[in-house]
Design an enzyme around this catalytic site. Structure first.
Site, PDB file in Angstrom:
ATOM      1  N   SER A 102       0.855  -1.191   0.000  1.00  0.00           N
ATOM      2  CA  SER A 102       0.000   0.000   0.000  1.00  0.00           C
ATOM      3  C   SER A 102       0.891   1.241   0.000  1.00  0.00           C
ATOM      4  O   SER A 102       2.112   1.133   0.085  1.00  0.00           O
ATOM      5  CB  SER A 102      -0.892   0.009   1.239  1.00  0.00           C
ATOM      6  OG  SER A 102      -0.111   0.298   2.377  1.00  0.00           O
ATOM      7  N   LYS A 103       0.250   2.388  -0.098  1.00  0.00           N
ATOM      8  CA  LYS A 103       0.970   3.669  -0.153  1.00  0.00           C
ATOM      9  C   LYS A 103       1.948   3.826   1.002  1.00  0.00           C
ATOM     10  O   LYS A 103       2.971   4.486   0.888  1.00  0.00           O
ATOM     11  CB  LYS A 103      -0.042   4.814  -0.095  1.00  0.00           C
ATOM     12  CG  LYS A 103      -0.720   5.074  -1.408  1.00  0.00           C
ATOM     13  CD  LYS A 103      -1.281   6.496  -1.399  1.00  0.00           C
ATOM     14  CE  LYS A 103      -1.667   7.009  -2.754  1.00  0.00           C
ATOM     15  NZ  LYS A 103      -2.462   6.172  -3.587  1.00  0.00           N
TER      16      LYS A 103
END
Ligand code: GLU
Length: 490
Positions: free
Chosen positions: A252-253
């Site tokens: 994820s980010k």
């Protein structure tokens, strides 16, 4: 029988920048089409107007082109199965939805948003309760007359099973009783993803649907839609998710960049990202790790695509980036570096030819050391600037040396360098400085470190002789002089 032409498609929704997971899907689509002499399509699934992000379309096409993934049909290039924007195909979806209505395979649903909301909250029912599925003609007429909004829903079979075949997974079987009566056409007249996707994959004669595994749950309804129309479903291939570099959980980010754009901006080469994503879920069955596009086209096969989640290793990507940087010619590397240097204001825009040639001459000095294009400024700024800020004494005086000794070293260096002729070639520079440490009774490093700092302002640079040659006699003497001045002030 003629073998069917392979037609793959990448079908992004313009709801954000091109995700690296999407980029991998597009790479596999592209490879499959190229390898089989087929066609790679780009179709924009822009039917969800609430999630539309205006600049995402430009990013998606630019990022695909940056990765070298040209499409045979789609936006900008056209093709005989267009339009390739779903928002321009509404009439087609209506026609097919009406066909299903007429055949009793779909129905109008008049339930209000409030009712559906209540249904969700009551938790008694998973999904829609099929309230409008069996409305009588009179009831329907009444509702039509009242002018309330309506959607079209699919009449999912209430019993039986739907089997999903996947090119890289075992057959999956779903009980129809667990599936919802999905909306096909929304009250705003736009189709849902599911409906438009199935209709278009059929009409565009797509043979292979590659997409992320998050779509698996939707696929049984897609299969039922194909069956309702009497169409042959394409070959589905649901690709695995990416795991974070530590292997714990989904990427994820939080773990870093997730869009192709960010990788481009961080100084990764498209060749490296392509090669990296190629291996993220596919393996050649050999030790080969570096694949040109041609080699990838020749070697790729769906049989070697792995359905299990795959760990995203930033270290490997960085290593690949270095490999591809070293493969470039000096001119190519300079071209790749140029925009980063211009962004930092180290070179003008447009860049005059003599300045560019100078940049090219610097490339062999940094090529082995450069890992990301964004680092280029740090490696070459002191070459590109006429003057540098004279380093402070704390930087000029190496550990285990003092001001007096450093001063003495730089004064001797200055005297020696002054005598070297203007071409400042590396052999002559070496000949001029070679014996100095011995004469001064110091170690070579004690001579070169203050000299390096004086002329570059840094402790890590390309080789000292190549650096001096590239700077030229005038700038080297001036900078050494300035450093001497700084030390004398002490
Ligand atoms: N528009 C969908 C997406 O953005 C496409 C999924 C598919 O390939 O079917 O992921």
């Amino acid at each position: 029988m003629d073998q069917q032409e392979v037609r793959t498609r990448f079908a992004p929704s313009p709801t954000g920048y091109l995700h690296i997971g999407g980029a991998r899907t597009a790479i596999y689509d592209w490879l499959l089409a190229k390898q089989r002499g087929g066609k790679f399509l780009l179709r924009i699934e822009d039917t969800d107007r609430n999630r539309f992000v205006p600049d995402s379309l430009a990013d998606i096409t630019a990022s695909l082109r940056w990765l070298g993934l040209d499409w045979d049909e789609g936006p900008e290039v056209g093709g005989e199965y267009g339009p390739y924007f779903q928002s321009e195909r509404l009439e087609i979806y209506h026609r097919y939805a009406e066909q299903l209505i007429n055949e009793g395979k779909a129905y109008y649903c008049y339930c209000s948003a409030e009712r559906l909301q209540e249904l969700r909250q009551s938790q008694q029912q998973v999904g829609y309760d099929r309230h409008c599925r069996e409305l009588s003609a009179e009831e329907r007429q009444q509702l039509e007359q009242s002018g309330c909004k309506k959607v079209i829903r699919f009449k999912t079979p209430l019993s039986g099973k739907t089997v999903v075949k996947d090119g890289i997974r075992d057959e999956m079987s779903f009980d129809n009783s667990t599936l919802e009566d999905l909306v096909l056409i929304k009250s705003d007249g736009f189709p849902t993803y599911h409906f438009a996707n199935v209709v278009d994959d059929h009409l565009m004669q797509v043979t292979h649907v590659l997409r992320g595994e998050e779509w698996i749950a939707s696929t049984p309804v897609h299969v039922l839609l194909y069956q309702a129309f009497g169409w042959e479903p394409p070959q589905f291939v649901h690709l695995s998710i990416f795991l974070s570099p530590d292997g714990k959980g989904k990427l994820s980010k939080r773990h870093g960049a997730t869009s192709a754009k960010e990788y481009r901006e961080q100084g990764y080469l498209p060749e490296a990202l392509f090669n990296f994503l190629l291996l993220l879920g596919w393996n050649p069955g050999t030790d080969q790790e570096i694949f040109s596009k041609e080699e990838a086209i020749a070697s790729f096969s769906l049989e070697r695509v792995n359905a299990s989640p795959v760990r995203f290793s930033t270290d490997k990507l960085n290593w690949l980036n270095g490999v591809y940087i070293r493969k470039l010619t000096p001119v190519e590397l300079a071209n790749r570096c140029l925009p980063f240097l211009q962004k930092q204001g180290l070179l003008p825009e447009p860049c005059p030819a003599d300045r560019f040639d100078y940049l090219v001459s610097l490339m062999p000095l940094v090529q082995e050391r450069l890992k990301l294009l964004t680092e280029i400024g740090d490696w070459v700024d002191f070459f590109l600037k006429e003057e540098i800020e004279t380093p402070g004494v704390e930087l000029l005086i190496p550990k285990k040396m003092d001001q007096a000794l450093t001063l003495k070293v730089l004064e001797s260096v200055y005297t020696a360098l002054e005598k070297v002729d203007d071409s400042f070639n590396e052999q002559e520079l070496e000949a001029a400085l070679h014996h100095l440490p011995e004469q001064l009774e110091i170690k070579a490093g004690q001579l070169f470190m203050p000299l390096r700092v004086a002329i570059t302002g840094k402790t890590a640079t390309p080789g000292i002789y190549e650096t001096m040659h590239a700077l030229g006699k005038g700038r080297v003497l001036k900078r050494v002089q300035a450093a001497i001045g700084r030390l004398r002030e002490e």
